[in-house]
Design a protein around this motif. Structure first.
Motif, short mmCIF file in Angstrom:
data_model
loop_
_atom_site.label_atom_id
_atom_site.label_comp_id
_atom_site.label_asym_id
_atom_site.label_seq_id
_atom_site.Cartn_x
_atom_site.Cartn_y
_atom_site.Cartn_z
N GLY A 185 49.76 7.04 10.62
CA GLY A 185 48.36 6.75 10.89
C GLY A 185 47.99 7.01 12.34
O GLY A 185 46.93 7.56 12.63
N ASP A 186 48.87 6.64 13.26
CA ASP A 186 48.62 6.94 14.68
C ASP A 186 48.49 8.45 14.89
O ASP A 186 47.61 8.92 15.61
N TRP A 212 44.31 5.74 6.96
CA TRP A 212 42.99 5.57 6.35
C TRP A 212 41.96 5.97 7.37
O TRP A 212 41.92 5.39 8.48
N ALA A 213 41.12 6.94 7.06
CA ALA A 213 40.14 7.41 8.03
C ALA A 213 38.85 7.82 7.35
O ALA A 213 38.85 8.41 6.26
N ARG A 233 48.24 -0.20 3.50
CA ARG A 233 47.37 0.94 3.85
C ARG A 233 47.09 1.05 5.36
O ARG A 233 47.08 2.14 5.91
N THR A 234 46.87 -0.07 6.02
CA THR A 234 46.46 -0.03 7.43
C THR A 234 47.62 -0.19 8.41
O THR A 234 47.41 -0.24 9.62
N GLY A 235 48.85 -0.25 7.90
CA GLY A 235 50.01 -0.46 8.76
C GLY A 235 50.48 -1.89 8.78
O GLY A 235 51.51 -2.21 9.36
#
Length: 401
Positions: A316-317, A341-342, A234-236
């Motif tokens: 994500g970036d 994820w934000a 999820r977060t890379g």
């Protein structure tokens, strides 16, 4: 009455009201898109709270499930089955640990971790029986079982469900000084989310996780990382703890481990921790069943490719660049998160998180609110950049940008 209205009315009449879902009734889903009973399509920007990291109806996962369905689905742990050893071996290797204790849901895995820490504390660390303490963070979300809500600070989850289970110390999230002060000779574990999801996708201060790791190692305390939402791409990274090059003593996994097909969870640790269990002391009829193992093995193989972690990093970036452009313009007050994820804080003058979610639903985008005017964005990792941009366009339109 429309088909949607009929379905919602029937659900309201015959199911307990422990959820307040958006007024949409999904009938089909594929990839990052869902279709309701009226035939309208929606972009899924929630991904089942990260359970659907690999998208809806992922062909590899469905094929793995179908193949296993034709062979054997359940034996219970009364017998061995031919997928169990491979699952435990591969998941242990993915985590860099030695042993796996499989369960079904995330909350079950957290309960299992709590029992593990207490038993380790009594039998390995030497804490007097009945005196074990576990330090947790305020605003945590680890589930809603009776024990877990005992150390929740969310009034909706906790109030009127007592008497509460003792043995937990709550400290502010991200505060190493408070954490150090709370750890005593009877402390057996520190239980944390590397990123707090339900609280609004809160990322701790830089160095916090490293500090927790150093402190717990110095004090002979287990560091248990709840990676149920943050883990598995999820977060890379495979695990969110990797962003600070931290390896906890215990990984708590769930959601994406089942690929959005079946519930699969697990506690993963070395032998000196999970080796405290003996037959009859913990278990689950469905935990580690053949179908679950088959699907989870495919999930692990997909993660080993690194493709999904890379997608979460790159998209994500892009997601965070675009969202941060909205900050300071009178609509968005803050953006937090990592990878795909934000947590997005909306100016309360524009509406609550629920109201913003409903407006996005009307434009074909599904997200979920949390805590007032915050919405969470967590699309499947298979989402295309074009679809992600389209979803962001709808958010801009709703916010008047």
């Amino acid at each position: 009455m429309s088909t949607t209205a009929q379905a919602i009315s029937s659900a309201d009449a015959h199911s307990a009201h422990n959820y307040h879902p958006l007024p949409v009734v999904i009938a089909h889903a594929e990839g990052a898109w869902m279709t309701d009973v009226e035939g309208r399509r929606y972009l899924d920007m929630l991904a089942g709270y990260s359970a659907l990291n690999f998208g809806h109806g992922n062909r590899r996962l469905l094929d793995a499930a179908r193949a296993q369905l034709e062979r054997v689905t359940l034996t219970s742990r009364a017998f061995h089955h031919d997928r169990f050893a491979d699952f435990c071996t591969e998941l242990s290797a993915l985590c860099g640990k030695e042993m796996v204790l499989p369960m079904n849901t995330g909350a079950e895995a957290v309960e299992t971790a709590v029992k593990t820490a207490r038993k380790w504390g009594y039998e390995v660390k030497g804490v007097p029986d009945g005196h074990a303490k576990i330090v947790v963070a305020a605003d945590n979300f680890h589930g809603r079982t009776t024990t877990i809500v005992s150390f929740s600070t969310d009034h909706d989850a906790r109030d009127h469900f007592g008497p509460y289970t003792p043995g937990f110390e709550i400290v502010p999230y991200g505060d190493l000084t408070a954490l150090a002060a709370a750890v005593t000779s009877n402390t057996v574990a520190v239980l944390l989310e590397p990123i707090q999801g339900e609280a609004g996708v809160l990322v701790p201060p830089a160095g916090y996780l490293r500090g927790v790791r150093e402190l717990t190692r110095e004090r002979n305390v287990l560091f248990m990382a709840d990676e149920i939402q943050s883990g598995l791409g999820r977060t890379g990274k495979t695990f969110a703890c990797e962003h600070e090059e931290v390896v906890p003593d215990v990984y708590i996994l769930g959601k994406a481990l089942g690929g959005g097909v079946v519930p699969v969870s697990a506690v993963v640790a070395d032998r000196d921790v999970l080796g405290v269990f003996r037959p009859g002391e913990h278990g689950s009829t469905f935990g580690g069943n053949p179908l679950a193992c088959a699907v989870a093995l495919e999930v692990i193989a997909m993660l080993r490719s690194g493709e999904y972690q890379q997608r979460a990093t790159e998209l994500g970036d892009h997601l965070h660049r675009e969202l941060n452009l909205l900050v300071g313009g009178g609509a968005v007050t803050a953006v937090r998160g990592r990878g795909l994820w934000a947590g997005v804080d909306i100016d309360p003058a524009l509406g609550t998180g629920r109201e913003i979610s409903e407006k996005l639903m009307e434009r074909g985008v599904l997200v979920k609110d949390t805590h007032g005017s915050t919405i969470r964005i967590a699309p499947p990792l298979v989402i295309s950049k074009e679809d992600l941009d389209w979803g962001l366009d709808q958010l801009r339109s709703v916010l008047g940008g």
